[in-house]
Design a protein around this motif. Structure first.
Motif, PDB file in Angstrom:
ATOM      1  N   PHE A 158       0.854  -0.903   0.302  1.00  0.00           N
ATOM      2  CA  PHE A 158      -0.536   0.109  -0.215  1.00  0.00           C
ATOM      3  C   PHE A 158       0.754   1.540  -0.338  1.00  0.00           C
ATOM      4  CE2 PHE A 158      -2.849   3.225   2.147  1.00  0.00           C
ATOM      5  CZ  PHE A 158      -3.588   3.054   1.146  1.00  0.00           C
ATOM      6  N   SER A 159       2.065   0.936   0.641  1.00  0.00           N
ATOM      7  CA  SER A 159       2.525   2.342   0.983  1.00  0.00           C
ATOM      8  C   SER A 159       3.710   2.164  -0.266  1.00  0.00           C
ATOM      9  CB  SER A 159       4.394   1.680   2.412  1.00  0.00           C
ATOM     10  OG  SER A 159       5.366   3.141   2.103  1.00  0.00           O
ATOM     11  N   VAL A 160       4.041   1.591  -0.904  1.00  0.00           N
ATOM     12  CA  VAL A 160       4.686   1.766  -2.418  1.00  0.00           C
ATOM     13  C   VAL A 160       3.574   2.477  -3.733  1.00  0.00           C
ATOM     14  CG1 VAL A 160       5.282   0.451  -4.153  1.00  0.00           C
ATOM     15  CG2 VAL A 160       6.059  -0.198  -2.090  1.00  0.00           C
ATOM     16  N   VAL A 161       1.988   1.891  -3.536  1.00  0.00           N
ATOM     17  CA  VAL A 161       1.099   2.202  -4.377  1.00  0.00           C
ATOM     18  C   VAL A 161       1.305   3.623  -3.779  1.00  0.00           C
ATOM     19  CG1 VAL A 161      -1.407   2.495  -5.127  1.00  0.00           C
ATOM     20  CG2 VAL A 161      -0.076  -0.566  -4.423  1.00  0.00           C
ATOM     21  N   ILE A 162       0.552   3.918  -2.853  1.00  0.00           N
ATOM     22  CA  ILE A 162       1.234   5.349  -2.523  1.00  0.00           C
ATOM     23  C   ILE A 162       1.345   6.530  -2.492  1.00  0.00           C
ATOM     24  CG2 ILE A 162       0.119   7.379  -0.634  1.00  0.00           C
ATOM     25  CD1 ILE A 162      -1.773   5.398  -1.224  1.00  0.00           C
ATOM     26  N   ASN A 163       3.389   6.123  -2.416  1.00  0.00           N
ATOM     27  CA  ASN A 163       4.181   7.462  -2.884  1.00  0.00           C
ATOM     28  C   ASN A 163       4.659   7.041  -4.268  1.00  0.00           C
ATOM     29  OD1 ASN A 163       5.193   7.515   0.343  1.00  0.00           O
ATOM     30  ND2 ASN A 163       6.168   5.280   0.211  1.00  0.00           N
ATOM     31  N   THR A 164       4.217   6.013  -5.061  1.00  0.00           N
ATOM     32  CA  THR A 164       4.212   5.855  -6.469  1.00  0.00           C
ATOM     33  C   THR A 164       3.449   6.670  -7.083  1.00  0.00           C
ATOM     34  OG1 THR A 164       4.736   3.377  -6.900  1.00  0.00           O
ATOM     35  CG2 THR A 164       4.459   4.019  -8.304  1.00  0.00           C
ATOM     36  N   ILE A 165       2.192   7.012  -6.659  1.00  0.00           N
ATOM     37  CA  ILE A 165       1.225   7.305  -7.606  1.00  0.00           C
ATOM     38  C   ILE A 165       1.538   9.078  -6.585  1.00  0.00           C
ATOM     39  CG2 ILE A 165      -1.072   8.298  -7.320  1.00  0.00           C
ATOM     40  CD1 ILE A 165      -2.015   6.296  -6.903  1.00  0.00           C
TER      41      ILE A 165
ATOM     42  N   ILE B 184      13.056  11.554   3.081  1.00  0.00           N
ATOM     43  CA  ILE B 184      12.796  11.705   2.119  1.00  0.00           C
ATOM     44  C   ILE B 184      13.207  11.123   1.464  1.00  0.00           C
ATOM     45  CG2 ILE B 184      12.306  14.073   1.152  1.00  0.00           C
ATOM     46  CD1 ILE B 184      13.146  15.353   2.865  1.00  0.00           C
ATOM     47  N   ILE B 185      14.476  10.262   1.339  1.00  0.00           N
ATOM     48  CA  ILE B 185      15.024   9.763   0.352  1.00  0.00           C
ATOM     49  C   ILE B 185      14.594   8.168   0.466  1.00  0.00           C
ATOM     50  CG2 ILE B 185      16.847   8.282  -0.780  1.00  0.00           C
ATOM     51  CD1 ILE B 185      18.812  10.973  -0.199  1.00  0.00           C
ATOM     52  N   ASN B 186      14.346   7.636   1.670  1.00  0.00           N
ATOM     53  CA  ASN B 186      13.703   6.108   1.272  1.00  0.00           C
ATOM     54  C   ASN B 186      12.154   6.281   1.211  1.00  0.00           C
ATOM     55  OD1 ASN B 186      16.197   5.767   2.725  1.00  0.00           O
ATOM     56  ND2 ASN B 186      15.653   5.456   4.756  1.00  0.00           N
ATOM     57  N   ALA B 187      11.724   7.452   1.358  1.00  0.00           N
ATOM     58  CA  ALA B 187      10.187   7.519   0.799  1.00  0.00           C
ATOM     59  C   ALA B 187       9.873   7.460  -0.447  1.00  0.00           C
ATOM     60  CB  ALA B 187       9.671   9.143   1.396  1.00  0.00           C
ATOM     61  N   ARG B 188      11.366   8.437  -0.920  1.00  0.00           N
ATOM     62  CA  ARG B 188      11.471   8.168  -2.800  1.00  0.00           C
ATOM     63  C   ARG B 188      11.799   6.916  -3.461  1.00  0.00           C
ATOM     64  NH1 ARG B 188       9.444  12.958  -1.027  1.00  0.00           N
ATOM     65  NH2 ARG B 188       9.011  14.287  -2.421  1.00  0.00           N
ATOM     66  N   LYS B 189      12.694   6.194  -2.700  1.00  0.00           N
ATOM     67  CA  LYS B 189      12.809   4.951  -2.836  1.00  0.00           C
ATOM     68  C   LYS B 189      12.033   3.924  -3.136  1.00  0.00           C
ATOM     69  CE  LYS B 189      17.956   5.099  -1.908  1.00  0.00           C
ATOM     70  NZ  LYS B 189      18.994   4.979  -1.108  1.00  0.00           N
ATOM     71  N   SER B 190      11.337   3.630  -2.331  1.00  0.00           N
ATOM     72  CA  SER B 190      10.102   2.933  -2.202  1.00  0.00           C
ATOM     73  C   SER B 190       8.600   3.159  -3.135  1.00  0.00           C
ATOM     74  CB  SER B 190       9.202   2.571  -0.462  1.00  0.00           C
ATOM     75  OG  SER B 190       8.996   3.730   0.113  1.00  0.00           O
ATOM     76  N   SER B 191       8.913   3.440  -4.260  1.00  0.00           N
ATOM     77  CA  SER B 191       8.198   3.857  -4.937  1.00  0.00           C
ATOM     78  C   SER B 191       8.401   4.254  -6.538  1.00  0.00           C
ATOM     79  CB  SER B 191       8.103   6.039  -5.284  1.00  0.00           C
ATOM     80  OG  SER B 191       7.578   6.338  -6.496  1.00  0.00           O
ATOM     81  N   LEU B 192       7.836   3.610  -7.455  1.00  0.00           N
ATOM     82  CA  LEU B 192       8.178   2.752  -8.785  1.00  0.00           C
ATOM     83  C   LEU B 192       7.620   4.146  -9.743  1.00  0.00           C
ATOM     84  CD1 LEU B 192       6.428  -0.066  -9.283  1.00  0.00           C
ATOM     85  CD2 LEU B 192       8.195   0.132  -8.781  1.00  0.00           C
ATOM     86  N   GLY B 193       7.561   5.457  -8.817  1.00  0.00           N
ATOM     87  CA  GLY B 193       7.298   6.805 -10.163  1.00  0.00           C
ATOM     88  C   GLY B 193       8.272   6.739 -10.735  1.00  0.00           C
TER      89      GLY B 193
ATOM     90  N   TYR C 210       3.344  12.159  -9.740  1.00  0.00           N
ATOM     91  CA  TYR C 210       2.234  13.166 -10.176  1.00  0.00           C
ATOM     92  C   TYR C 210       3.388  13.933  -9.912  1.00  0.00           C
ATOM     93  CZ  TYR C 210      -0.624  16.997  -8.634  1.00  0.00           C
ATOM     94  OH  TYR C 210      -1.611  18.262  -9.262  1.00  0.00           O
ATOM     95  N   TRP C 211       4.046  14.505  -8.443  1.00  0.00           N
ATOM     96  CA  TRP C 211       5.466  15.416  -8.347  1.00  0.00           C
ATOM     97  C   TRP C 211       6.105  15.995  -9.435  1.00  0.00           C
ATOM     98  CZ3 TRP C 211       4.780  19.558  -5.791  1.00  0.00           C
ATOM     99  CH2 TRP C 211       6.837  20.119  -5.148  1.00  0.00           C
ATOM    100  N   SER C 212       6.211  14.522  -9.849  1.00  0.00           N
ATOM    101  CA  SER C 212       7.827  14.967 -11.322  1.00  0.00           C
ATOM    102  C   SER C 212       7.094  15.428 -12.255  1.00  0.00           C
ATOM    103  CB  SER C 212       7.606  13.260 -12.160  1.00  0.00           C
ATOM    104  OG  SER C 212       8.718  13.150 -12.566  1.00  0.00           O
ATOM    105  N   ILE C 213       5.716  14.546 -13.253  1.00  0.00           N
ATOM    106  CA  ILE C 213       5.369  16.143 -13.732  1.00  0.00           C
ATOM    107  C   ILE C 213       4.598  17.353 -13.907  1.00  0.00           C
ATOM    108  CG2 ILE C 213       3.140  15.585 -15.408  1.00  0.00           C
ATOM    109  CD1 ILE C 213       2.767  12.963 -15.118  1.00  0.00           C
ATOM    110  N   VAL C 214       4.663  17.323 -11.845  1.00  0.00           N
ATOM    111  CA  VAL C 214       3.971  18.816 -12.030  1.00  0.00           C
ATOM    112  C   VAL C 214       5.287  19.712 -11.188  1.00  0.00           C
ATOM    113  CG1 VAL C 214       3.338  20.572  -9.961  1.00  0.00           C
ATOM    114  CG2 VAL C 214       1.664  18.521 -10.441  1.00  0.00           C
ATOM    115  N   LYS C 215       6.515  19.047 -11.195  1.00  0.00           N
ATOM    116  CA  LYS C 215       7.543  19.474 -11.381  1.00  0.00           C
ATOM    117  C   LYS C 215       8.530  19.563 -12.773  1.00  0.00           C
ATOM    118  CE  LYS C 215       9.937  20.982  -8.513  1.00  0.00           C
ATOM    119  NZ  LYS C 215       9.724  22.534  -7.505  1.00  0.00           N
ATOM    120  N   SER C 216       7.663  18.400 -13.173  1.00  0.00           N
ATOM    121  CA  SER C 216       9.085  18.715 -15.106  1.00  0.00           C
ATOM    122  C   SER C 216       8.176  20.109 -16.189  1.00  0.00           C
ATOM    123  CB  SER C 216       8.988  17.782 -15.736  1.00  0.00           C
ATOM    124  OG  SER C 216       9.618  16.903 -14.836  1.00  0.00           O
ATOM    125  N   SER C 217       6.792  20.401 -15.614  1.00  0.00           N
ATOM    126  CA  SER C 217       6.154  20.631 -16.191  1.00  0.00           C
ATOM    127  C   SER C 217       5.316  22.496 -16.100  1.00  0.00           C
ATOM    128  CB  SER C 217       4.834  20.093 -17.281  1.00  0.00           C
ATOM    129  OG  SER C 217       4.408  19.540 -16.220  1.00  0.00           O
TER     130      SER C 217
END
Length: 445
Positions: free
Chosen positions: A214-221, A368-377, A225-232
């Motif tokens: 569940f944590s991976v799914v939430i972090n991935t979403i 912060i980094i560990n939270a980002r690592k547990s993501s498929l973003g 989303y944050w990556s798209i917002v930051k990039s554009s």
């Protein structure tokens, strides 16, 4: 970029990977500089240098003997949808070897400034597209950095490969100082604390496994989303490390180096249960925030983001080049990396991230980094770039990456170095560092 409508018979050509096309395009051109500081003046004459290139450097990969060409019609190229291929060509060493001349008889401190300015100058110059995309600069002047008597700079376009690949080539040209017939050795890569945690999660039953998924799914979403917002859409705040000026990648910059005690870093690592990379990143972030506050009061609270580059290969330790270029290699040659958006913790006097408690700041960075690592973003972002390329062409994907780099404040990356002292053609190496240049942000670590 050159344009071809028809392939000539007998040409040796290979398609350029999608990432290679993104990193050498009209919108973006990134290069990697590898800087070797040598303990003696460079005594390699032109014929010896030519021999080193042909016998040691060029055979490591065909990319060093290839130019990048469009292979579609000119109309398609003008529509930014042209695909590219590598074409093998004859390499003329005199086109790639540069030897700058500075005033003679100056002190090493003054030559430091000359070399820093020279690095800045070659960083903003584009490599000629009619030649293979690399250069070697031989600087025969002493500097105070590592007590070097000379400096050798390798400039290589990022489309040829990432830092793991290109610095691997550089290391393959070096020998151990104690015994040139023995291979260089590198620190072992222990199982990270994250992986240990992962195993304990699996051993503690279904509930924790479901919680982790569940944590991976939430972090991935959230991360995608944050990556798209930051990039554009969303840019970092203006600050001492981010001017927001368009075309900053074409402006002069300065080079600064700093040395840390490995024993001190290991002590911090054991105190907070982090990895060496987590500690180094936390130290860099803390130093950056302190620099920001010193130059502009209150700027340590600015919204600032770093792009941390991740190696996506299965094995992250050093691998010889001959292993990387095998078709079935688990550590393949090329550009195998992903960007991770990591916000810099804000430095304030009224919470745990204070000036008086730097360990808390490093710990917060680790969290912060560990939270980002547990993501498929990062993998979804890679898929997004593939879709962009397919629907709108490689230049559109390159512009997206350009926006990703432009909207953040800094980039950070690192590579593992060898344990033993090294030599290059019997020249002792006193220092080795690298940097990525051409990115549209000011601060690169």
């Amino acid at each position: 970029m050159e344009y071809l409508k028809v392939e000539e018979e007998g040409d040796q050509r290979e398609p350029v990977s999608p990432t290679g096309q993104f990193l050498n395009s009209q919108a973006l051109s990134l290069c990697i500089l590898g800087v070797l500081e040598l303990g003696v003046p460079i005594s390699i004459d032109e014929s010896h240098m030519d021999s080193l290139l042909k016998e040691v450097f060029l055979p490591t990969n065909p990319r060093f003997s290839s130019i990048m060409l469009y292979v579609e019609t000119r109309k398609q190229v003008e529509d930014e949808n042209g695909e590219k291929q590598w074409k093998r060509v004859e390499v003329k060493s005199k086109d790639h070897i540069k030897t700058p001349i500075f005033p003679s008889g100056l002190s090493p401190k003054i030559y430091d400034k000359y070399i820093d300015d020279y690095i800045s100058d070659i960083s903003i110059e584009k490599l000629p597209v009619t030649q293979p995309l690399w250069q070697i600069h031989l600087i025969n002047y002493p500097t105070s950095n590592s007590n070097a008597a000379s400096t050798m700079i390798f400039k290589l376009n990022h489309s040829i490969g990432d830092g793991f690949s290109l610095i691997g080539v550089l290391l393959s040209c070096l020998q151990r100082a104690d015994d040139p017939f023995l291979p260089l050795t590198f620190p072992s890569v222990p199982l990270s604390s994250n992986n240990k945690d992962d195993m304990s999660h699996h051993s503690n039953g279904l509930f924790k496994n479901v919680s982790r998924i569940f944590s991976v799914v939430i972090n991935t979403i959230s991360d995608f989303y944050w990556s798209i917002v930051k990039s554009s859409l969303l840019e970092d705040d203006m600050s001492p490390i981010r001017s927001g000026i368009a075309g900053v990648e074409f402006r002069p910059f300065s080079v600064a180096t700093m040395t840390f005690s490995l024993d001190h870093i290991k002590q911090i690592k054991s105190n907070i249960g982090a990895t060496l990379n987590d500690v180094l990143t936390g130290i860099i972030f803390l130093g950056t925030r302190l620099y920001m506050e010193e130059n502009s009061e209150g700027s340590s609270k600015a919204n600032s983001t770093a792009l941390v580059l991740l190696n996506t290969r299965e094995f992250r330790g050093y691998v010889p080049i001959k292993e990387m270029i095998k078709p079935d290699s688990k550590t393949p040659w090329g550009n195998c990396f992903a960007f991770l958006h990591v916000p810099l913790p804000k430095l304030t006097d009224d919470d745990s991230n204070s000036y008086s408690n730097p360990l808390e700041f490093v710990w917060k960075t680790r969290e912060i980094i560990n939270a980002r690592k547990s993501s498929l973003g990062v993998y979804l972002t890679g898929r997004l770039l593939q879709v962009l390329k397919k629907l709108r062409g490689p230049e559109a994907a390159a512009r997206y990456i350009h926006g990703t780099l432009k909207n953040v404040s800094m980039g950070i990356t690192n590579l593992m170095g060898p344990v033993e002292p090294m030599t290059l053609a019997n020249h002792p190496v006193t220092g080795l560092y690298f940097m990525v240049v051409g990115a549209p942000h000011v601060c690169q670590n």
